[in-house]
Design an enzyme around this catalytic site. Structure first.
Site, mmCIF file in Angstrom:
data_model
loop_
_atom_site.group_PDB
_atom_site.id
_atom_site.type_symbol
_atom_site.label_atom_id
_atom_site.label_comp_id
_atom_site.label_asym_id
_atom_site.label_seq_id
_atom_site.Cartn_x
_atom_site.Cartn_y
_atom_site.Cartn_z
ATOM 1 N N SER A 11 17.787 -6.663 7.450
ATOM 2 C CA SER A 11 16.825 -6.499 8.553
ATOM 3 C C SER A 11 15.424 -6.721 8.016
ATOM 4 C CB SER A 11 16.911 -5.089 9.140
ATOM 5 O OG SER A 11 15.753 -4.860 9.940
ATOM 6 N N HIS A 36 18.972 -10.053 10.430
ATOM 7 C CA HIS A 36 18.925 -9.111 11.549
ATOM 8 C C HIS A 36 17.463 -8.911 11.974
ATOM 9 C CE1 HIS A 36 20.584 -5.643 13.828
ATOM 10 N NE2 HIS A 36 19.469 -4.996 13.488
ATOM 11 N N ASP A 38 14.941 -6.797 14.417
ATOM 12 C CA ASP A 38 14.824 -5.564 15.203
ATOM 13 C C ASP A 38 13.638 -5.637 16.147
ATOM 14 O OD1 ASP A 38 16.941 -3.795 14.285
ATOM 15 O OD2 ASP A 38 15.944 -3.886 12.334
ATOM 16 N N MET A 40 11.486 -3.870 18.997
ATOM 17 C CA MET A 40 11.179 -2.527 19.524
ATOM 18 C C MET A 40 9.955 -2.598 20.435
ATOM 19 S SD MET A 40 11.506 -0.447 15.972
ATOM 20 C CE MET A 40 12.936 -0.581 14.909
ATOM 21 N N HIS A 70 18.582 -7.712 17.669
ATOM 22 C CA HIS A 70 18.897 -6.369 18.176
ATOM 23 C C HIS A 70 17.747 -5.914 19.070
ATOM 24 C CE1 HIS A 70 19.407 -1.845 16.836
ATOM 25 N NE2 HIS A 70 19.635 -2.014 18.127
ATOM 26 N N MET A 72 15.898 -3.365 21.119
ATOM 27 C CA MET A 72 15.698 -1.939 21.415
ATOM 28 C C MET A 72 14.567 -1.853 22.412
ATOM 29 S SD MET A 72 16.101 -0.595 17.501
ATOM 30 C CE MET A 72 15.824 -2.233 16.848
ATOM 31 N N MET A 141 24.953 2.442 15.962
ATOM 32 C CA MET A 141 23.744 2.912 15.267
ATOM 33 C C MET A 141 24.093 4.134 14.434
ATOM 34 S SD MET A 141 21.309 0.850 15.907
ATOM 35 C CE MET A 141 20.129 1.779 14.907
ATOM 36 N N ASP A 179 24.358 -0.082 11.573
ATOM 37 C CA ASP A 179 22.919 -0.300 11.375
ATOM 38 C C ASP A 179 22.214 1.036 11.188
ATOM 39 O OD1 ASP A 179 20.283 -1.101 11.479
ATOM 40 O OD2 ASP A 179 20.398 -1.953 13.503
HETATM 41 C C1 DX5 Z 1 16.512 0.914 13.238
HETATM 42 C C2 DX5 Z 1 16.843 -0.562 13.120
HETATM 43 C C3 DX5 Z 1 17.465 -0.910 11.828
HETATM 44 C C4 DX5 Z 1 16.604 -0.697 10.629
HETATM 45 C C5 DX5 Z 1 17.509 -0.435 9.462
HETATM 46 O O1 DX5 Z 1 16.056 1.171 14.516
HETATM 47 O O2 DX5 Z 1 17.726 -0.954 14.151
HETATM 48 O O3 DX5 Z 1 17.947 -2.254 11.831
HETATM 49 O O4 DX5 Z 1 15.764 -1.770 10.341
HETATM 50 O O5 DX5 Z 1 16.732 -0.059 8.403
HETATM 51 P P1 DX5 Z 1 17.318 0.752 7.164
HETATM 52 O O6 DX5 Z 1 18.370 -0.123 6.574
HETATM 53 O O7 DX5 Z 1 16.117 0.920 6.306
HETATM 54 O O8 DX5 Z 1 17.874 2.038 7.694
HETATM 55 ZN ZN ZN Z 2 18.760 -3.061 14.033
#
Ligand code: DX5
Ligand code: ZN
Length: 229
Positions: A11, A36, A38, A40, A70, A72, A141, A179
């Protein structure tokens, strides 16, 4: 899907954004196939990350990478086309953010992407049964979404086992992804529980030697995955 399992999906949330190209290149040279992303929005989760422009940049940096996006975010339908145009190969949406989940999954597929559904730590695997035949991937998650670098929630292993059992019983083909808080201490156990795809942010990008860490995680995931065939 033509993919060599298990998959390690770094990620980029944990990457050094001032050297994003260089860090993605290191991943690709170390044998990584999935990246990956992310996304947000500051509403569905308390943090804001980045949007389609960065996904498009990742696509330019790594034309051959499989981009695992992903979302969110609230109202994901509104942005599916933007992320598909940016180069996403697979788009995952949260069960908790989609009152019309089946329709949202159809929307993702109509935009030419593979489909994924995500559940938060407090959401039961059982709730996914009706949508499982329609998705390519289920993401469990193992932290509360919003931030990298959090501790792995141990009960997530049981959720992977439950989902893997349903997958076997129903003879379904979706991939199981995990994840949050994934690293050398838990990846092998998660692989032997049925996980196919491992998202790793901090454990990859905060490592002093990124290629060595990728190698370590990959070998441990392969060892665990071999136990279930
Ligand atoms: C959290 C994300 C993850 C995050 C994982 O909301 O969806 O993908 O980047 O990071 P680590 O591996 O540091 O927990
Ligand atoms: Zn993620």
């Amino acid at each position: 899907m033509n993919v060599d399992l298990p998959v390690l999906a770094p990620s980029i949330l944990a990457a050094d954004f001032s050297r994003l190209g260089e860090q993605i290149d290191i991943c690709m040279e170390s044998g990584i196939q999935w990246i990956h992303c992310d996304i947000m929005d500051g509403h569905f989760v308390p943090n804001i990350s980045y949007g389609p422009a960065i996904v498009s940049t990742v696509r330019d940096i790594a034309p051959d990478a499989f981009l695992d996006v992903h979302l969110m975010i609230e109202n994901p339908d509104q942005y599916v086309e933007d992320f598909a145009d940016a180069g996403a190969d697979l788009i995952s949406v949260h069960y908790e953010a989609c009152p019309h989940l089946h329709s949202t999954i159809q929307n993702i597929r109509q935009n030419g992407c593979m489909t994924g559904v995500v559940i938060n730590p407090a959401t039961s695997v059982e709730l996914l049964r009706p949508i499982l035949p329609d998705v390519d991937l289920v993401l469990i998650m193992s932290v509360n979404p919003g931030f990298g670098g959090q501790a792995f929630i141990e009960s997530s292993i049981k959720k992977v086992q439950q989902l893997y059992q349903i997958k076997q019983e129903e003879d379904l083909n979706f991939l199981i992804e995990i994840d949050g808080g994934i690293g050398p201490d838990n990846i092998e156990k998660l692989a032997s529980a049925g996980t196919d795809v491992f998202v790793a942010g901090s454990s990859v990008f905060k490592a002093s030697d990124i290629p060595a860490r990728i190698d370590e995680l990959t070998r441990k995931a392969q060892a665990g995955h071999a136990l279930i065939g």
